[in-house]
Design an enzyme around this catalytic site. Structure first.
Site, PDB file in Angstrom:
ATOM      1  N   CYS A 121       0.878  -1.177   0.000  1.00  0.00           N
ATOM      2  CA  CYS A 121       0.000   0.000   0.000  1.00  0.00           C
ATOM      3  C   CYS A 121       0.911   1.221   0.000  1.00  0.00           C
ATOM      4  O   CYS A 121       2.104   1.099  -0.320  1.00  0.00           O
ATOM      5  CB  CYS A 121      -1.010  -0.030   1.147  1.00  0.00           C
ATOM      6  SG  CYS A 121      -0.341   0.052   2.812  1.00  0.00           S
ATOM      7  N   HIS A 170      13.565 -16.502  11.819  1.00  0.00           N
ATOM      8  CA  HIS A 170      13.256 -16.605  13.252  1.00  0.00           C
ATOM      9  C   HIS A 170      11.751 -16.612  13.540  1.00  0.00           C
ATOM     10  O   HIS A 170      11.316 -17.274  14.475  1.00  0.00           O
ATOM     11  CB  HIS A 170      13.863 -15.419  14.017  1.00  0.00           C
ATOM     12  CG  HIS A 170      15.353 -15.478  14.122  1.00  0.00           C
ATOM     13  ND1 HIS A 170      16.065 -14.775  15.079  1.00  0.00           N
ATOM     14  CD2 HIS A 170      16.282 -16.152  13.401  1.00  0.00           C
ATOM     15  CE1 HIS A 170      17.360 -15.007  14.931  1.00  0.00           C
ATOM     16  NE2 HIS A 170      17.513 -15.831  13.916  1.00  0.00           N
TER      17      HIS A 170
HETATM   18  C1  RB5 Z   1      -4.034   5.219   0.595  1.00  0.00           C
HETATM   19  O1  RB5 Z   1      -4.099   6.555   0.253  1.00  0.00           O
HETATM   20  C2  RB5 Z   1      -3.091   4.989   1.775  1.00  0.00           C
HETATM   21  O2  RB5 Z   1      -3.659   5.491   2.932  1.00  0.00           O
HETATM   22  C3  RB5 Z   1      -2.793   3.505   1.909  1.00  0.00           C
HETATM   23  O3  RB5 Z   1      -2.258   3.045   0.718  1.00  0.00           O
HETATM   24  C4  RB5 Z   1      -1.777   3.121   2.966  1.00  0.00           C
HETATM   25  O4  RB5 Z   1      -0.655   3.949   2.932  1.00  0.00           O
HETATM   26  C5  RB5 Z   1      -2.260   2.904   4.318  1.00  0.00           C
HETATM   27  O5  RB5 Z   1      -1.490   2.489   5.197  1.00  0.00           O
END
Ligand code: RB5
Length: 157
Positions: free
Chosen positions: A67, A100
């Site tokens: 993400c 681990h």
């Molecule tokens: C999306 O904008 C962002 O919040 C997500 O990809 C991530 O970074 C959340 O932890």
């Protein structure tokens, strides 16, 4: 036989996930669980659940979640019983976490690192094996006990 890897990313990790799959496709057998198109309104928990479920069901050997920061994906994945996910942006943690701690999902932040480091991290993660040493097994069994207690507490609460 190639290792089977589930990959998933929200809009924050979409580009990096596609680059990783393209670059490592010949070496690993990817089960890409999306996103398949850039959608600014998609949500990382959906991809974290899909990748984690594929790992838990045994459909794949390990998972990679991306993400923007890697944080949200990691938080979500660790809610699923049996998932040991970690956000690793250094290669030591990416392999030692497997050796681990039997880490089974690697989380990455596409707004933090670039493709070359991401490849090194994924290779470190995938080329490592849990050592199975008694001290590590003992610690893992404590994590399993905590998971069981936590779900019991939730049910009773
Ligand atoms: C999306 O904008 C962002 O919040 C997500 O990809 C991530 O970074 C959340 O932890």
């Amino acid at each position: 036989m190639k290792m089977k890897i589930a990959s998933g990313a929200d809009h924050g990790g979409f580009k990096l996930k596609n680059e990783l799959v393209t670059r490592l496709n010949k070496k690993y057998d990817f089960l890409d669980l999306g996103s398949y198109a850039l959608d600014p309104n998609d949500d990382y928990p959906d991809f974290a659940l899909a990748v984690s479920s594929a790992v838990i069901s045994g459909q794949v050997n390990r998972g990679i979640l991306i993400c923007g920061s890697g944080v949200g994906a990691c938080i979500t994945a660790n809610k699923i019983r049996g998932i040991r996910a970690c956000l690793c942006h250094d290669t030591y943690s990416a392999h030692q976490g497997v050796e681990h701690d039997d880490m089974n999902v690697l989380c990455l932040g596409a707004r933090v690192i670039g493709i070359e480091l991401a490849i090194e991290l994924v290779e470190s993660f995938l080329n490592s094996m849990f050592t199975g040493e008694a001290r590590h097994r003992r610690r893992l069994s404590k994590i399993t006990a905590i998971e069981a207690q936590a779900s019991l507490a939730t049910k009773e609460g």
